[in-house]
Design an enzyme around this catalytic site. Structure first.
Site, PDB file in Angstrom:
ATOM      1  N   TYR A  46       0.784  -1.295   0.026  1.00  0.00           N
ATOM      2  CA  TYR A  46      -0.210   0.033  -0.038  1.00  0.00           C
ATOM      3  C   TYR A  46       0.786   1.149   0.097  1.00  0.00           C
ATOM      4  CZ  TYR A  46      -4.897  -0.540  -0.114  1.00  0.00           C
ATOM      5  OH  TYR A  46      -6.370  -0.674  -0.734  1.00  0.00           O
ATOM      6  N   GLU A  48      -0.557   4.784  -0.852  1.00  0.00           N
ATOM      7  CA  GLU A  48      -1.184   5.701  -1.038  1.00  0.00           C
ATOM      8  C   GLU A  48      -0.418   7.348  -1.071  1.00  0.00           C
ATOM      9  OE1 GLU A  48      -4.729   6.201   1.454  1.00  0.00           O
ATOM     10  OE2 GLU A  48      -5.795   4.554   0.121  1.00  0.00           O
ATOM     11  N   ASP A 194      -5.102  12.684 -25.835  1.00  0.00           N
ATOM     12  CA  ASP A 194      -5.238  11.039 -25.387  1.00  0.00           C
ATOM     13  C   ASP A 194      -4.703  10.397 -26.551  1.00  0.00           C
ATOM     14  OD1 ASP A 194      -5.808   8.569 -24.710  1.00  0.00           O
ATOM     15  OD2 ASP A 194      -7.876   8.954 -24.895  1.00  0.00           O
ATOM     16  N   THR A 220      -2.953   5.182 -22.344  1.00  0.00           N
ATOM     17  CA  THR A 220      -2.819   3.844 -21.794  1.00  0.00           C
ATOM     18  C   THR A 220      -1.397   3.262 -22.259  1.00  0.00           C
ATOM     19  OG1 THR A 220      -3.954   2.790 -23.576  1.00  0.00           O
ATOM     20  CG2 THR A 220      -5.366   3.480 -21.700  1.00  0.00           C
ATOM     21  N   LYS A 223      -1.363  -0.464 -25.273  1.00  0.00           N
ATOM     22  CA  LYS A 223      -1.740  -0.674 -26.705  1.00  0.00           C
ATOM     23  C   LYS A 223      -0.482  -0.845 -27.635  1.00  0.00           C
ATOM     24  CE  LYS A 223      -6.263   1.072 -26.241  1.00  0.00           C
ATOM     25  NZ  LYS A 223      -6.664   2.162 -24.827  1.00  0.00           N
ATOM     26  N   ARG A 229      -1.806  -3.436 -18.378  1.00  0.00           N
ATOM     27  CA  ARG A 229      -3.045  -2.371 -18.459  1.00  0.00           C
ATOM     28  C   ARG A 229      -2.957  -1.445 -17.388  1.00  0.00           C
ATOM     29  NH1 ARG A 229      -6.869  -5.561 -21.800  1.00  0.00           N
ATOM     30  NH2 ARG A 229      -7.881  -3.580 -21.728  1.00  0.00           N
TER      31      ARG A 229
END
Ligand code: DSN
Length: 406
Positions: A46, A48, A194, A220, A223, A229
């Site tokens: 974790y 954050e 984008d 992203t 691709k 991902r």
């Protein structure tokens, strides 16, 4: 012990991928090194917050891996410290939402591309949160299938939006980011580019870069870039802080550090000379496939492609996108139906989108693209069953284990 049912399903999916050919323009195959990092020790951590400012202890190495991913990201796209990099978005949709929330208030106007023209859901479509939170205006293509820059300029002058979004999911031609940046500047809008589909091509220097012409760039990572991902947001300073706050705590909790490690590896790979060869081959394969399909009488939107994908207009063949998608799947070719100019329903489009990133990663080249066009013609037009032939071709170029060629 792995549950038998899970093992069976995963093995079957691997076999499906090895025996079929994905021509889905947004799919690719990460390297073995990237895949291994997805199940590394970072899976459990974790963290954050951001490097140096975490809300949990034990993050010395989390900071290191996140900073390294940011460093590679700048290196891949030739950026200096005037660009902030956020590698935490879980995927493209949260990356886009965080960008818009950083730059505009709910209710303000954004302009993006229509879904039926190839825009993404998160470019302001009514069914997406982006069309609900913001006042959305959409632009599209002209009748020849080219991006309608003039219409965009008129809309920008009329609506004076807070944000203009460039980028598409199915546009086969070069996007003139400089022109869109100029339109945005003239009406004092932010330009969010984008580049999810184009990132690998931009990284390799074979598609014009949006960076000099944009305020924020989202992408992203899975691709044409060929990674896990995930997503990245690049923000021209001083916008970095607002973007960071919009991602965490605005939208997400703990970052997926295993994915960030995989993204770092993918970006490292994109700095290698081999990646440029791969990206060039993606384009050579797409242009060979497009030319071979045209030679067989298929009509392509804009009569060809400059990038990794093409759109077949099925109207002259009296086939729907759905029918073509189904016939191809029965023949072990996986490609998706897609809207083309003139379509009224995105559910029943008359186009088919074909892309080469995954086939190229498997090692296929021009020779295989010529054969593929022949196989597509045989099953789509001549009603022949070519499933066995496609399977043989695929088995020569396995997807798993992850190929070594590129
Ligand atoms: N749905 C993706 C594509 O196929 O282009 C974009 O998110």
């Amino acid at each position: 012990m792995q549950a038998t049912q899970i093992k069976k399903i995963v093995t079957a999916e691997k076999q499906r991928q090895n025996e079929t050919l994905s021509l889905i323009a947004s799919e690719n195959i990460p390297s073995d090194e990237t895949l291994a990092l997805l199940s590394s020790a970072f899976e459990t951590k974790y963290a954050e917050g951001y490097p140096g400012k975490r809300y949990y202890p034990g993050n010395k190495w989390s900071d290191e891996i996140e900073l390294l991913a940011q460093r590679y990201a700048r290196q891949v796209f030739n950026l200096d410290a005037s660009w902030a990099v956020n590698v935490q978005p879980h995927s493209g949709s949260p990356a886009n939402l965080a960008s818009y929330l950083a730059l505009a208030k709910p209710g303000e106007t954004i302009i993006g591309m229509e879904l039926s023209a190839g825009g993404h859901l998160t470019h302001g479509q009514a069914v997406s949160f982006t069309g609900k939170i913001f006042k959305s205006v959409l632009y599209g293509l002209d009748q020849s299938g080219r991006l309608d820059y003039e219409a965009l300029e008129k809309l920008a002058k009329k609506h004076r939006p807070k944000i203009i979004i460039s980028g598409t999911t199915s546009y086969p031609r070069v996007i003139d980011f400089a022109r869109i940046g100029k339109i945005a500047r003239a009406v004092q809008s932010y330009h969010v580019a984008d580049i999810s589909h184009l990132a690998g091509l931009v990284a390799a220097g074979i598609h014009p870069t949006p960076f000099p012409h944009a305020d924020v760039v989202t992408t992203t990572t899975h691709k044409t870039l060929g990674g896990p991902r995930g997503a990245i947001i690049f923000a021209r300073e001083p916008l970095g802080l607002a973007v960071n706050k919009a991602v965490f705590p605005g939208l997400q909790g703990g970052p997926h550090l295993n994915t960030i490690a995989g993204i770092a590896q993918t970006l490292f790979e994109a700095t290698r000379p081999k990646f440029k060869i791969y990206a060039k081959q993606v384009i050579k394969n797409a242009s060979t496939l497009a030319a071979s399909l045209r030679a067989k009488g298929f009509k392509l939107i804009t009569d060809g492609t400059d990038n990794h994908l093409m759109l077949i207009n099925l109207n002259p063949r009296e086939l729907t996108g759905e029918a073509a998608e189904k016939i191809l799947e029965k023949n072990n070719i996986i490609a998706n139906r897609n809207s083309i100019p003139g379509d009224t329903s995105p559910l029943h489009p008359s186009g088919l989108r074909l892309g080469t990133p995954s086939a190229t990663r498997r090692g296929m080249r021009e020779k295989e693209m010529i054969l593929l066009a022949e196989l597509i013609e045989q099953c789509l037009i001549k009603n022949k069953n070519v499933a066995a032939k496609v399977k043989i071709l695929c088995q020569k170029f396995p997807a798993w284990p992850s190929p070594k060629k590129f």
